[in-house]
Design a protein around this motif. Sequence first.
Motif, short mmCIF file in Angstrom:
data_model
loop_
_atom_site.label_atom_id
_atom_site.label_comp_id
_atom_site.label_asym_id
_atom_site.label_seq_id
_atom_site.Cartn_x
_atom_site.Cartn_y
_atom_site.Cartn_z
N GLN A 176 0.81 -1.21 0.00
CA GLN A 176 0.00 0.00 0.00
C GLN A 176 0.84 1.26 0.00
N ASN A 177 2.05 1.18 0.56
CA ASN A 177 2.96 2.33 0.56
C ASN A 177 4.16 2.02 -0.32
N PRO A 178 4.50 2.89 -1.28
CA PRO A 178 5.56 2.57 -2.24
C PRO A 178 6.97 2.85 -1.76
N GLY A 179 7.14 3.38 -0.54
CA GLY A 179 8.45 3.87 -0.09
C GLY A 179 9.58 2.87 -0.17
N LEU A 180 9.31 1.60 0.11
CA LEU A 180 10.36 0.59 0.12
C LEU A 180 11.05 0.46 -1.23
N VAL A 181 10.31 0.72 -2.31
CA VAL A 181 10.86 0.63 -3.66
C VAL A 181 11.27 2.01 -4.18
N SER A 182 10.40 3.00 -4.02
CA SER A 182 10.62 4.30 -4.66
C SER A 182 11.72 5.13 -3.99
N ILE A 183 11.92 5.00 -2.67
CA ILE A 183 12.97 5.78 -2.00
C ILE A 183 14.37 5.35 -2.47
N PRO A 184 14.69 4.05 -2.45
CA PRO A 184 16.00 3.65 -3.01
C PRO A 184 16.16 4.03 -4.48
N LEU A 185 15.05 3.97 -5.26
CA LEU A 185 15.13 4.34 -6.67
C LEU A 185 15.50 5.82 -6.83
N GLY A 186 14.97 6.68 -5.95
CA GLY A 186 15.32 8.10 -6.01
C GLY A 186 16.81 8.33 -5.81
N PHE A 187 17.38 7.67 -4.80
CA PHE A 187 18.82 7.80 -4.56
C PHE A 187 19.63 7.15 -5.69
N LEU A 188 19.18 5.98 -6.16
CA LEU A 188 19.92 5.27 -7.20
C LEU A 188 19.95 6.05 -8.51
N THR A 189 18.79 6.58 -8.94
CA THR A 189 18.75 7.32 -10.21
C THR A 189 19.54 8.63 -10.12
N GLY A 190 19.55 9.25 -8.93
CA GLY A 190 20.37 10.45 -8.75
C GLY A 190 21.85 10.15 -8.92
N TRP A 191 22.29 9.02 -8.36
CA TRP A 191 23.69 8.60 -8.52
C TRP A 191 23.98 8.23 -9.98
N LEU A 192 23.05 7.48 -10.60
CA LEU A 192 23.24 7.02 -11.98
C LEU A 192 23.29 8.21 -12.95
N GLY A 193 22.39 9.19 -12.75
CA GLY A 193 22.38 10.36 -13.61
C GLY A 193 23.67 11.15 -13.51
N THR A 194 24.24 11.18 -12.31
CA THR A 194 25.48 11.93 -12.12
C THR A 194 26.67 11.22 -12.76
N VAL A 195 26.81 9.92 -12.55
CA VAL A 195 28.00 9.20 -13.05
C VAL A 195 27.95 9.03 -14.57
N THR A 196 26.75 9.14 -15.18
CA THR A 196 26.66 9.03 -16.64
C THR A 196 26.63 10.39 -17.32
#
Length: 530
Positions: free
Chosen positions: A486-506
């Motif tokens: 019911q709450n998406p935080g377990l998936v969406s919070i790590p995705l926010g940090f991961l995509t921020g790192w991925l966008g920076t290194v690429t």
Amino acid sequence: MTEEHQTLALLLFSAFVAVTLGITTWVSRNRRGSAEEFYAGGRLFSPMENGFAIAGDYMSAASFLGVTGLIALFGYDGLLYVVGFLVAWLVVLFLVAELVRNCGRFTLADVVAARMRERPVRIAAGTSSVTVSVLYLVAQMVGAGSLVALLLGGTSDAARAWTVIGVGALMVIYVSLGGMRATTWIQIVKAVLLLGGTIALTVLVLMRFHGDLNRLLLTAAERSGHGAAFLAPGLKYGEDWTARFDFISLGLALVLGTAGLPHILSRFYTVPTARAARRSVVWAVGLIGGFYLMTIVLGFGAAAILGPDTVRASNAAGNTAVPLLALDLGGGAGSTGGTVLFAIVAAVAFATILAVVAGITLASSASVAHDLYASLRRRGGKPRSEVTVARIAAVGVGAVAIALGLLARDLNVAFLVGLAFAVAASANLPVLLYSLFWSGFTTRGAVWAVYGGLVPAVVLVVLSPVVSGSPDSLFPGIDLQLFPLQNPGLVSIPLGFLTGWLGTVTSAEVPDEVKHAETEVRSLTGAGAA
């Protein structure tokens, strides 16, 4: 409810509305009309005043109505909301408050844009802030609808609808006319009223059990129908592994989401210095901590005195537990004491909703005007005043919140706030922390961090049991459910940090070391801060 309940509660509520409209009118006559005045109240509030205002902003309908109802229905598992809401302030105090005050002017995007290309960052952060604000507003609207249904003695859809519309109209008036200064004083008045009402109810509950907390808990467990399980983990979040993961997801969202809430971040700009911002948070933590300790007593008190079945019969989500408890503590239906106490609690709850929606609407309209409008308007055209755009945006945000509030009227308000916290923790917190602490962070990383958390969070909510696929969902006749939590935080919070790192290194962009150094010095010392 009897006619006396209705009349007295409406009179008290009308008195609060009259006082707050008077404050708004007075402020509107004495303001300078500048953006700093509208967004930050001229940065003239003391730490104590701002601490009370932050507490007033944070102690929402979700806390007063929703959390108490969840404790009354689910015991220990409802208590988990209290822990999450309170622990979250440690993140705000140690990682965010002073640094945000030094780096920004009015919004979250100011902090990020200090060392990035402004246009894409402001559009991303502004979009995210408006989304979080609207989700948070929906919870307050649902609380207003539940309360008026109880007040008027029925669950008329028309009564709820007109209440939601009325609350929406009032919040637009507060924001449009008074800006941050009026909103702050409304929140201070509301915080005092709410704390006073909560203290009175807590004392009455403890007196009913002669100050014996053990007896209170045992009676609550006995009346719950679940026995000792009512006081142990697992009643709501322990049925299976899906429920347990949902609990972890909710905990992450609550603990990390507060530091990304736009209306909380905007409060740090209303004081003159970073030190004052930190002291404001200390005041707020003390007030909020005391309040949440009392909601535990009220929740178990409602279970012990009323019983979960009575609470559920009035409102399936438990949103009316506190007013019903007040009615019983005052002497029961038909008694003078019950009528007065019920009316006071109902009026305080209405005041809570009005003050919170005013703060959220101001933050979202600031994001629209200061971030989105400033970035998207056509070059060369005659620009409108930011304050004018913010007032127009307040109307638009209010209309959207009213529509969604009518749609989600049967969901628990604390649960709805949990969704807003999940989106804030997924989209706003990663970009904020990366911007403050990662010297190699780039514009692409910032944009990806926002959208990489925002889009999955919203999509997962749409595909979750909240929207469809279960009897309690928004659209029970449709089944789009693909995501079990019911709450998406377990998936969406790590995705926010991961995509921020991925966008920076690429990214091919070379990080601006000079701007990072300037931002770091400014965030830590306040040199050059607005």
